[in-house]
Design a protein around this motif. Structure first.
Motif, short mmCIF file in Angstrom:
data_model
loop_
_atom_site.label_atom_id
_atom_site.label_comp_id
_atom_site.label_asym_id
_atom_site.label_seq_id
_atom_site.Cartn_x
_atom_site.Cartn_y
_atom_site.Cartn_z
N ILE A 138 0.80 -1.18 -0.26
CA ILE A 138 -0.10 -0.11 -0.11
C ILE A 138 0.87 1.14 0.08
CG2 ILE A 138 -1.69 1.29 1.68
CD1 ILE A 138 -3.18 -0.60 0.38
N PHE A 157 -1.54 12.34 -4.83
CA PHE A 157 -2.43 11.98 -5.69
C PHE A 157 -2.70 13.04 -6.78
CE2 PHE A 157 -4.30 8.64 -2.96
CZ PHE A 157 -4.54 7.64 -3.93
N TYR A 210 -7.39 8.17 1.52
CA TYR A 210 -6.11 8.27 1.35
C TYR A 210 -5.00 9.27 1.41
CZ TYR A 210 -8.95 4.09 -0.38
OH TYR A 210 -9.67 3.18 -0.65
N GLU A 269 -1.69 8.86 0.27
CA GLU A 269 -0.86 8.78 -0.88
C GLU A 269 -1.10 7.58 -1.77
OE1 GLU A 269 3.24 7.28 1.15
OE2 GLU A 269 3.30 9.33 0.56
N GLN A 290 -0.77 2.24 -7.98
CA GLN A 290 -1.47 3.55 -8.36
C GLN A 290 -0.61 4.75 -9.05
OE1 GLN A 290 -3.30 4.24 -4.72
NE2 GLN A 290 -4.92 2.52 -4.74
N THR A 323 -4.27 -8.39 -5.00
CA THR A 323 -5.36 -7.62 -4.36
C THR A 323 -4.62 -7.06 -2.87
OG1 THR A 323 -6.96 -9.28 -4.97
CG2 THR A 323 -7.65 -7.51 -3.53
N GLY A 324 -4.88 -6.13 -2.46
CA GLY A 324 -4.20 -5.77 -1.44
C GLY A 324 -3.34 -4.55 -1.81
N THR A 325 -3.17 -4.40 -2.90
CA THR A 325 -1.93 -3.50 -3.48
C THR A 325 -2.82 -2.11 -3.80
OG1 THR A 325 -2.29 -4.09 -5.67
CG2 THR A 325 -0.56 -5.23 -4.57
N GLY A 326 -3.99 -2.05 -3.75
CA GLY A 326 -4.78 -0.57 -3.95
C GLY A 326 -4.83 -0.96 -5.76
N LYS A 327 -4.94 -2.05 -6.08
CA LYS A 327 -4.98 -2.30 -7.82
C LYS A 327 -6.54 -1.76 -8.15
CE LYS A 327 -5.76 -6.74 -8.24
NZ LYS A 327 -7.02 -7.21 -8.73
N THR A 328 -7.43 -1.96 -7.42
CA THR A 328 -8.72 -1.53 -7.78
C THR A 328 -8.89 0.12 -8.20
OG1 THR A 328 -9.51 -3.17 -6.69
CG2 THR A 328 -11.20 -2.28 -7.66
N LYS A 363 -17.91 4.14 -4.29
CA LYS A 363 -17.31 4.92 -3.21
C LYS A 363 -16.34 6.12 -3.94
CE LYS A 363 -13.40 3.64 -0.56
NZ LYS A 363 -12.65 2.56 0.08
N ASP A 416 -11.63 -8.36 -0.46
CA ASP A 416 -11.26 -7.43 0.25
C ASP A 416 -12.48 -7.38 1.33
OD1 ASP A 416 -10.33 -4.97 1.39
OD2 ASP A 416 -11.37 -3.79 0.10
P1 AMP Z 1 -7.43 -3.27 -3.61
O1 AMP Z 1 -5.92 -3.96 -3.78
O2 AMP Z 1 -7.81 -2.70 -4.60
O3 AMP Z 1 -8.18 -4.65 -3.18
O4 AMP Z 1 -7.37 -2.48 -2.19
C1 AMP Z 1 -6.92 -2.88 -0.99
C2 AMP Z 1 -7.44 -1.68 0.04
O5 AMP Z 1 -6.57 -0.75 0.04
C3 AMP Z 1 -8.88 -1.47 -0.29
O6 AMP Z 1 -9.76 -1.62 0.97
C4 AMP Z 1 -8.73 0.02 -0.66
O7 AMP Z 1 -9.85 0.87 0.02
C5 AMP Z 1 -7.21 0.54 0.15
N1 AMP Z 1 -6.41 1.29 -0.45
C6 AMP Z 1 -6.69 1.47 -2.03
N2 AMP Z 1 -5.83 2.67 -2.26
C7 AMP Z 1 -5.19 3.13 -1.07
C8 AMP Z 1 -4.59 4.18 -0.77
N3 AMP Z 1 -3.83 4.86 -1.67
N4 AMP Z 1 -4.17 4.37 0.67
C9 AMP Z 1 -4.90 3.63 1.52
N5 AMP Z 1 -5.65 2.45 1.26
C10 AMP Z 1 -5.97 2.30 -0.10
#
Ligand code: AMP
Length: 505
Positions: free
Chosen positions: A18, A26, A44, A46, A51, A70-75, A117, A333
Motif C-alpha cells: 500500500i 494524488f 487516502y 498517498e 496507483q 489484491t491488497g495493493t490498491g490495484k482496484t 465509493k 477485500d
Molecule cells: P485493492 O488492492 O484494490 O483490493 O485495495 C486494497 C485496500 O486498500 C482497499 O480496502 C482500499 O480501500 C485500500 N486502498 C486503496 N488505495 C489506497 C491508498 N492509496 N491508501 C490507502 N488505502 C488504499
C-alpha cells in the motif's frame, strides 16, 4: 493469555504494497477534481505503487499490464483514472462505454462498490452482470445506457448472445485477476470477448502472476502496454503483530489450541481462520459451531451464491469467525478483520503473506496467530526466509530437533506418526460442556458430510430467542466479542434436526 504485545504503531499507510515506492501526491497524477475529492473523502494520503505507476499511463490512454495482487490498491489504480476519463462523453443504450471483467461475482460486486465509493461526485450508470440476478433487470439497466459495465465472462456472453448488448462502443476494457480467470477456465471466454471489442480500445490488464498462458494473452491483446509490477509479496505489514503457537499434531488437540487462542486474543472483533485443506475447513467449522462460536465457512467447493452470502454475513458481522481455505479467500477485500488464525502452517510461504494481509489493511492494527506442530519446520523456515524475519513464539518455541528425534523413534517402534489422521482422532477429548452434548455426539462421516451439503441453511441465522431448545442460560462465547457485531449466536437449522438417513446411491 492477555496483554499480547502490539508492535509499535506504524505510519498511516504502511502495508508494504500500500505504501508508494516514491512518495507522490494524488494531485500530481492527472486525476480530475471530482476524483481527487473522492480520494480525499476516502482518507487516502498517498497513492500506492501500482496507483502511482498506472494512473498517469491510463490517463494517457496507454494499455496497461499491471502485475499486482489484491491488497495493493490495484482496484483504485483503474477505477480512479476511468472515472476521470468517463467525465467526457455519455452512454448510449445497450452500448457500454467501458467493460470490466472479473472472475467471480464477489470480485465484480467489490469493484462495483469501488465505483460507488470513488464515483460519489459523478452521475454515472454502473451495471453489474453476474449470475443469480434476473436477466430482465439487467437488460433494463443496459437499455438505459451504461458507463461502466462490470461482468463475469460467462454472464456477459449470455447477454451478448441474447442480442441485448452491443460491445462496439467499449472504449476501455479491464481484465482483472487474469491468472484466476485462467484457474477457472475462463481464458477462451476472455479471448472471445476481446475479439468482440474494437481494436482501438484501451486495455488494462491485471494479474498477480504471469504464467505462459497469460503472457501469450497479453501479447495477443495488448498494444505496447506500460508494464507496472509491484514487488512480489514477500513482506508482511508492519502493523500486524504475528505470533507462533506450539500445538500438538492431532487435529482435536490443534482445535483445542485454537480455541485457547480465540479465548485469549485481545480485541477480537472478527477473524478469518485459515486451513490448508477444504476438508479441514468443514471439520473445523463444525467443531467451532459445537463450541458455540458464531462461525461460517468458505471454501472453493461451495457454490457462488452461498459464498457470496457467507461473505456478506461476515462483512455485516452476523458471522464473526470465518473458516476458510486459501483459494476461497484470495482476492477478497474484507474490511476490518481484527485477527487472522492459521490453523495450519501454509505449505506455500506466499500464502502466509496473503493470509496475514487479510488483517491490518490500510494501516489498521491486526494480529495473526499461527499454530505450529513439530512437523512444520520446513514450511515455517520457508515463511521466515520469505518475510526476512523470525516470528515470535507465544509461549515455548517448538524444539524441532527433539520432535524429529521423537518421530524417528516412533517410526522405529512401529507406531504411527502423531500426525496420522486416524479414526481415533478423538472427538471426545474436545467435547463441549454437558449442555451441548446432545448435538455433539460424534456422527458418522457421511452424516457430517451430508450436513455440510446443507450449508446454505446456516446463511439465515436464526436469532437465539427463537430457539428455546438452545437457551442454556449460559454466556455464549460471542459475548466476549463486541456487541455491535450482531445478534449473537446463530445456529444453523441443520444442527437442530435429526440427521436424515443417507440415500442409497
Ligand atoms: P485493492 O488492492 O484494490 O483490493 O485495495 C486494497 C485496500 O486498500 C482497499 O480496502 C482500499 O480501500 C485500500 N486502498 C486503496 N488505495 C489506497 C491508498 N492509496 N491508501 C490507502 N488505502 C488504499
Amino acid at each position: 493469555p492477555t496483554g499480547l504485545p502490539w508492535v509499535p504503531t506504524a505510519p498511516p499507510i504502511n502495508n508494504h504494497n500500500i505504501r508508494a515506492k516514491r512518495s507522490m501526491a494524488f494531485n500530481t497524477l492527472g486525476l480530475s477534481e471530482k476524483v481527487l475529492a473522492a480520494v480525499e473523502a476516502a482518507g487516502y494520503k498517498e497513492p500506492t505503487a501500482i496507483q502511482s505507476g498506472a494512473i498517469p499511463q491510463v490517463l494517457e490512454r496507454r494499455d496497461i499490464l499491471g502485475i499486482a495482487q489484491t491488497g495493493t490498491g490495484k482496484t483504485a489504480s483503474f477505477t480512479l483514472p476511468m472515472l476521470t476519463l468517463l467525465e467526457k462523453g455519455r452512454a448510449r443504450a445497450r452500448m457500454p462505454r467501458t467493460l470490466i471483467l472479473e472472475p467471480t461475482r464477489e470480485l465484480a460486486a467489490q469493484v462495483e462498490e469501488n465505483f460507488a465509493k470513488y464515483g460519489t461526485n459523478h452521475k454515472l450508470n454502473v451495471a453489474l452482470l453476474i449470475g443469480g440476478v434476473s436477466f430482465s433487470d439487467q437488460d433494463k439497466k443496459l437499455d438505459r445506457g451504461t458507463d461502466v459495465l462490470i461482468a463475469t465472462p460467462g454472464r456477459l456472453l449470455d447477454h451478448f448472445e441474447r442480442g441485448k448488448l452491443l460491445l462496439q462502443g467499449v472504449e476501455i476494457l479491464v481484465i482483472d485477476e487474469a491468472d484466476r480467470m485462467l484457474d477457472m477456465g475462463f481464458i477462451p471466454d476472455i479471448e472471445r470477448i476481446c475479439k468482440l471489442i474494437p481494436f482501438t480500445r484501451q486495455t488494462l490488464f491485471f494479474s498477480a502472476t504471469m504464467p505462459p498462458e497469460i503472457q501469450r494473452l497479453t501479447e495477443t491483446f495488448l498494444q505496447n502496454p506500460a508494464r507496472i509490477e509491484v514487488a512480489p509479496t514477500s513482506s508482511t505489514a508492519e502493523n500486524v503483530a504475528q505470533f507462533l503457537k506450539a500445538a500438538e499434531s492431532k487435529d482435536y488437540e490443534k482445535r483445542a489450541a485454537l480455541r485457547e487462542l480465540l479465548e485469549g486474543a485481545e480485541d477480537l472483533k472478527n477473524a478469518i481462520v485459515f486451513c490448508n485443506r477444504k476438508r479441514d475447513v468443514t471439520t473445523l467449522y463444525r467443531s467451532l459451531e459445537r463450541h458455540e462460536y458464531n462461525v461460517g465457512a468458505l471454501h472453493g467447493d461451495m457454490d457462488q451464491r452461498t459464498r457470496m452470502m457467507m461473505l456478506d454475513n461476515f462483512r455485516k458481522g452476523t458471522i464473526k469467525l470465518l473458516v476458510a481455505s486459501d483459494v476461497a479467500a484470495r482476492g477478497l477485500d474484507i474490511p476490518e478483520v481484527s485477527h487472522v488464525f492459521n490453523f495450519d502452517v501454509p505449505s506455500n510461504a506466499e500464502d502466509y503473506v496473503h493470509r496475514i494481509g487479510r488483517t491490518g489493511r490500510a494501516g489498521r492494527k491486526g494480529t495473526a496467530f499461527t499454530l505450529v506442530t513439530g512437523e512444520d519446520q520446513k514450511y515455517l523456515d520457508a515463511i521466515q526466509t520469505l518475510i526476512k524475519k523470525d516470528i515470535d513464539w507465544l509461549g515455548d518455541a517448538i524444539d524441532f530437533e527433539a520432535a524429529a528425534q521423537e518421530r524417528k523413534a516412533r517410526r522405529k517402534a512401529g507406531k504411527p506418526s502423531r500426525n496420522a489422521r486416524s479414526s481415533n482422532d478423538n472427538e471426545a477429548a474436545e467435547q463441549p460442556k454437558p449442555s451441548n452434548r446432545r448435538r455433539s455426539q460424534s456422527k458418522p462421516r457421511e452424516v457430517v458430510e451430508e450436513q455440510m451439503e446443507e450449508l446454505p441453511e446456516m446463511l439465515n441465522p436464526t436469532p437465539v430467542s427463537n430457539l428455546p431448545q438452545r437457551q442454556t442460560g449460559k454466556r455464549s462465547r460471542n459475548d466476549k466479542l463486541e456487541p455491535a457485531f450482531g445478534a449473537g449466536v446463530h445456529i444453523p437449522a441443520f444442527l437442530l434436526r435429526e440427521p436424515r438417513p443417507k440415500k442409497a446411491s
